[in-house]
Write an enzyme that holds these catalytic residues in place. Structure first.
Site, short mmCIF file in Angstrom:
data_model
loop_
_atom_site.label_atom_id
_atom_site.label_comp_id
_atom_site.label_asym_id
_atom_site.label_seq_id
_atom_site.Cartn_x
_atom_site.Cartn_y
_atom_site.Cartn_z
N CYS A 66 -5.09 2.01 7.03
CA CYS A 66 -4.03 2.97 6.80
C CYS A 66 -4.40 4.34 7.31
O CYS A 66 -3.62 5.28 7.19
CB CYS A 66 -3.68 3.03 5.31
SG CYS A 66 -2.08 2.29 5.00
N CYS A 106 5.59 -6.25 15.68
CA CYS A 106 5.03 -5.55 16.84
C CYS A 106 3.57 -5.98 17.02
O CYS A 106 2.82 -6.02 16.04
CB CYS A 106 5.10 -4.03 16.64
SG CYS A 106 6.77 -3.46 16.27
N ASN A 146 -4.68 3.06 16.39
CA ASN A 146 -5.74 2.83 15.41
C ASN A 146 -6.10 1.35 15.51
O ASN A 146 -5.28 0.49 15.20
CB ASN A 146 -5.21 3.17 14.02
CG ASN A 146 -6.32 3.24 13.00
OD1 ASN A 146 -7.47 3.46 13.34
ND2 ASN A 146 -5.97 3.06 11.75
N GLY A 176 6.29 -2.33 6.48
CA GLY A 176 7.69 -2.74 6.53
C GLY A 176 8.59 -1.88 7.39
O GLY A 176 8.23 -0.78 7.82
N GLU A 177 9.77 -2.41 7.66
CA GLU A 177 10.79 -1.73 8.46
C GLU A 177 11.88 -1.28 7.48
O GLU A 177 12.69 -2.11 7.01
CB GLU A 177 11.31 -2.71 9.52
CG GLU A 177 12.59 -2.30 10.20
CD GLU A 177 12.57 -0.89 10.78
OE1 GLU A 177 11.63 -0.51 11.49
OE2 GLU A 177 13.52 -0.14 10.50
N CYS A 219 6.22 -7.35 7.52
CA CYS A 219 7.34 -6.82 8.31
C CYS A 219 7.84 -7.90 9.25
O CYS A 219 7.06 -8.56 9.93
CB CYS A 219 6.88 -5.61 9.12
SG CYS A 219 8.20 -4.94 10.14
N HIS A 225 7.41 4.11 21.73
CA HIS A 225 6.21 3.48 22.32
C HIS A 225 6.34 3.07 23.78
O HIS A 225 5.34 2.77 24.43
CB HIS A 225 5.72 2.26 21.52
CG HIS A 225 5.69 2.46 20.04
ND1 HIS A 225 5.33 3.65 19.45
CD2 HIS A 225 5.98 1.61 19.01
CE1 HIS A 225 5.40 3.52 18.13
NE2 HIS A 225 5.80 2.30 17.84
N CYS A 261 0.48 -3.88 15.58
CA CYS A 261 0.55 -3.39 14.20
C CYS A 261 -0.04 -4.40 13.22
O CYS A 261 0.32 -5.58 13.25
CB CYS A 261 2.02 -3.10 13.86
SG CYS A 261 2.29 -2.75 12.11
N CYS A 286 2.88 8.34 1.94
CA CYS A 286 3.34 7.34 2.89
C CYS A 286 3.66 6.09 2.07
O CYS A 286 2.83 5.56 1.35
CB CYS A 286 2.24 7.08 3.90
SG CYS A 286 2.73 5.87 5.09
N GLU A 297 0.82 -1.21 0.00
CA GLU A 297 0.00 0.00 0.00
C GLU A 297 0.85 1.25 0.00
O GLU A 297 1.97 1.25 0.52
CB GLU A 297 -0.79 0.08 1.31
CG GLU A 297 -1.81 -0.95 1.48
CD GLU A 297 -2.38 -0.91 2.89
OE1 GLU A 297 -3.37 -1.60 3.12
OE2 GLU A 297 -1.83 -0.20 3.75
N1 SAH Z 1 8.48 -0.17 10.71
C1 SAH Z 1 8.67 1.21 10.86
C2 SAH Z 1 7.88 2.05 9.89
C3 SAH Z 1 6.51 1.60 9.53
S1 SAH Z 1 5.34 1.63 10.86
C4 SAH Z 1 8.38 1.63 12.28
O1 SAH Z 1 7.83 0.83 13.06
O2 SAH Z 1 8.73 2.76 12.63
C5 SAH Z 1 5.11 3.36 11.02
C6 SAH Z 1 4.52 3.78 12.34
O3 SAH Z 1 3.18 3.30 12.48
C7 SAH Z 1 5.28 3.30 13.54
O4 SAH Z 1 5.54 4.35 14.44
C8 SAH Z 1 4.30 2.29 14.12
O5 SAH Z 1 4.52 2.10 15.47
C9 SAH Z 1 2.97 2.91 13.81
N2 SAH Z 1 1.82 2.01 13.93
C10 SAH Z 1 1.79 0.71 13.63
N3 SAH Z 1 0.55 0.19 13.90
C11 SAH Z 1 -0.21 1.21 14.38
C12 SAH Z 1 -1.57 1.31 14.82
N4 SAH Z 1 -2.38 0.26 14.79
N5 SAH Z 1 -2.02 2.50 15.24
C13 SAH Z 1 -1.21 3.58 15.23
N6 SAH Z 1 0.09 3.56 14.80
C14 SAH Z 1 0.59 2.38 14.39
FE1 SF4 Z 2 6.57 -2.86 14.04
FE2 SF4 Z 2 6.81 -0.96 12.13
FE3 SF4 Z 2 7.03 -3.56 11.52
FE4 SF4 Z 2 4.67 -2.62 12.19
S1 SF4 Z 2 5.81 -2.03 10.41
S2 SF4 Z 2 5.58 -4.54 12.90
S3 SF4 Z 2 5.23 -1.08 13.74
S4 SF4 Z 2 8.36 -2.40 12.88
#
Ligand code: SAH
Ligand code: SF4
Length: 351
Positions: free
Chosen positions: A339, A119, A296, A165-166, A115, A222, A122, A108, A95
Site C-alpha cells: 500500500c 489491471c 510500486n 476496488g473500483e 477488483c 496510464h 495492480c 485511502c 485495507e
Molecule cells: N480502481 C480505481 C481505484 C483504486 S486503484 C482505479 O484504478 O482508479 C488507485 C490507483 O492506484 C490507480 O490509479 C491505480 O492505477 C494505481 N495503482 C495500482 N497498482 C499500482 C502500483 N503497483 N503502483 C502504483 N500505482 C498503482
Molecule cells: Fe485496476 Fe484500480 Fe482495479 Fe487495480 S483497483 S485492478 S488499478 S481498476
C-alpha cells in the site's frame, strides 16, 4: 450459541430499521439519532453512556457495534503512515491507509474486496474478486480512522477512494457512503475533499456528473493510445479513451472541478516521448492535471519501476506539451510496500 462475529453490525442498520427496532422496545424516537451520532464518533455500544443500561444490554444482545474488525496494523514513514487491515462479514479482508501530513490527514479507502477490472500491474487486480463493500463498511473505515486520529489530537480531513476496488463498479454503496461521510452531524468531510478514482466506467462517470456532487474525480489513464490502454486497463476495450475523456469533461463542466489524470509510470512501457506527445494531444486545452505515480513493484508482474532520471525526463516531456503535471517521490514504500504506493499517489492530488 451465536458467536460475536455472527451478529449484524449496528452501523449497518438503515435509519428505518433502527427506528423500528427501538419502537418495538418502547424507546422514544430520538434514541435513533443518539445512537447514530455515537456510532459516527466510533463509540462502542457499551460506551454509549447516555443510553439507559437496559437498552445497551439489549443492543449488545442483538448487535455488534461496527462492521470492521481490525486484524493488523502496520506503521511506516516514522509512523506518519498507518496501514490497517480489517476483517469483514464473510471473512473477507480489506485495507485502509491513514496518511498524516503537516496540514491535513488523508484516508485511502477501499470500496470492494479485490477488483473485477484486473489491471495487470495492480496487486488488487491480480487476486480474485470477492464482493462489493456495503456502504456502512465504507463509512466505518472513515469512522475508525477518525477515532484513531482523534486520540492523537488530529482530524481526518481528506478521503481518497484509491484502496482496493473500483469505486464506480460499486456505485450506489460508494455514493451513499460519500453522502454519509459528508454529513455535518457525522464526520463532516466536504465532498471537495473526497477523491473518487476510476479506471474509466463511462456510464457511471456520467451518472456521477449528474449527481451534482462536487467530489474530485481522478481518472486512471496510464496510456493515451487505445492499443496500449487496452492492455493496461482492460475496461478500455469497452470504454475507449475518447469516451472516457469526454465523460470526464462533462463531469468537469457539471461540477466546475478540475479532473485529475493518474499515470502509473511503468519503465519502458508507457514512459517514452511518444507517450508524452499522445498525452499532450489527448488532454491539451482541458481542465486537467496529470499525476505521475512511479510503479510500486508487484510480484509476478513483468513491470519495472522507472529510474529517477527517466521519470524526471518523462515529466518534463509532458510539461513541454503544455500540461500541468506533478511527480512525487516514493515516500511510503518502507514497511509493507503493497500500500506504500498509495501515499505517493495521493500526495500530489490534494496538496
Ligand atoms: N480502481 C480505481 C481505484 C483504486 S486503484 C482505479 O484504478 O482508479 C488507485 C490507483 O492506484 C490507480 O490509479 C491505480 O492505477 C494505481 N495503482 C495500482 N497498482 C499500482 C502500483 N503497483 N503502483 C502504483 N500505482 C498503482
Ligand atoms: Fe485496476 Fe484500480 Fe482495479 Fe487495480 S483497483 S485492478 S488499478 S481498476
Amino acid at each position: 450459541m451465536i458467536s460475536l462475529a455472527a451478529k449484524p453490525a449496528l452501523s449497518g442498520l438503515t435509519d428505518d430499521d433502527l427506528s423500528e427496532w427501538l419502537t418495538a422496545r418502547g424507546q422514544p424516537p430520538y434514541r435513533a439519532r443518539q445512537i447514530r451520532q455515537d456510532l459516527w464518533r466510533g463509540a462502542l455500544i457499551e460506551a454509549m453512556s447516555e443510553l439507559p443500561s437496559e437498552l445497551r444490554q439489549e443492543l449488545t444482545e442483538d448487535f455488534r457495534s461496527h462492521s470492521l474488525e481490525e486484524i493488523r496494523r502496520t506503521e511506516a514513514d516514522q509512523a506518519s503512515t498507518t496501514k490497517l487491515l480489517y476483517r469483514l462479514e464473510g471473512g473477507y479482508t480489506v485495507e485502509a491507509v491513514v496518511m498524516r501530513y503537516e496540514r491535513r490527514t488523508t484516508l485511502c479507502i477501499s470500496s470492494q474486496v479485490g477488483c473485477p477490472i484486473g489491471c495487470p500491474f495492480c496487486a488488487t487486480g491480480q487476486g480474485s474478486f470477492g464482493r462489493n463493500l456495503r456502504s456502512h463498511e465504507i463509512v466505518d473505515q472513515g469512522v475508525d480512522a477518525a477515532r484513531l486520529l482523534r486520540q492523537e489530537g488530529r482530524r481526518l480531513s481528506h478521503l481518497v477512494f484509491m484502496g482496493m476496488g473500483e469505486p464506480m463498479a460499486n456505485y450506489e454503496a460508494v455514493l451513499a457512503a460519500v453522502r454519509c461521510l459528508a454529513e455535518p452531524g457525522g464526520l463532516g468531510i466536504s465532498p471537495r475533499r473526497i477523491t473518487v478514482s476510476t479506471a474509466g466506467l463511462v456510464p457511471r462517470i456520467e451518472r456521477l456528473a449528474a449527481e451534482g456532487l462536487p467530489v474530485t474525480l481522478a481518472i486512471s489513464l496510464h496510456a493515451a493510445r487505445d492499443e496500449l490502454r487496452d492492455d493496461l486497463v482492460p475496461i478500455n476495450r469497452k470504454y475507449p479513451l475518447a469516451a472516457v475523456v469526454a465523460a470526464a469533461d462533462r463531469f468537469g463542466q457539471q461540477t466546475g472541478r478540475r479532473v485529475s489524470y493518474e499515470w502509473v509510470v511503468l519503465a519502458g512501457v508507457n514512459d517514452s516521448e511518444r507517450d508524452a506527445r499522445e498525452l499532450g494531444s489527448l488532454l491539451r486545452g482541458r481542465l486537467a492535471h496529470v499525476n505521475l505515480i512511479p510503479f510500486n513493484p508487484v510480484d509476478d508482474t513483468p513491470y519495472r519501476e522507472p529510474e529517477a532520471p527517466a521519470l524526471r525526463r518523462f515529466a518534463a516531456q509532458i510539461r513541454a506539451q503544455g500540461l500541468n503535471v506533478t511527480l512525487r517521490d516514493t515516500r511510503g514504500r518502507e514497511g509493507d510496500a503493497a500500500c506504500g504506493q498509495l501515499r505517493a499517489r495521493v500526495e500530489r492530488e490534494l496538496g
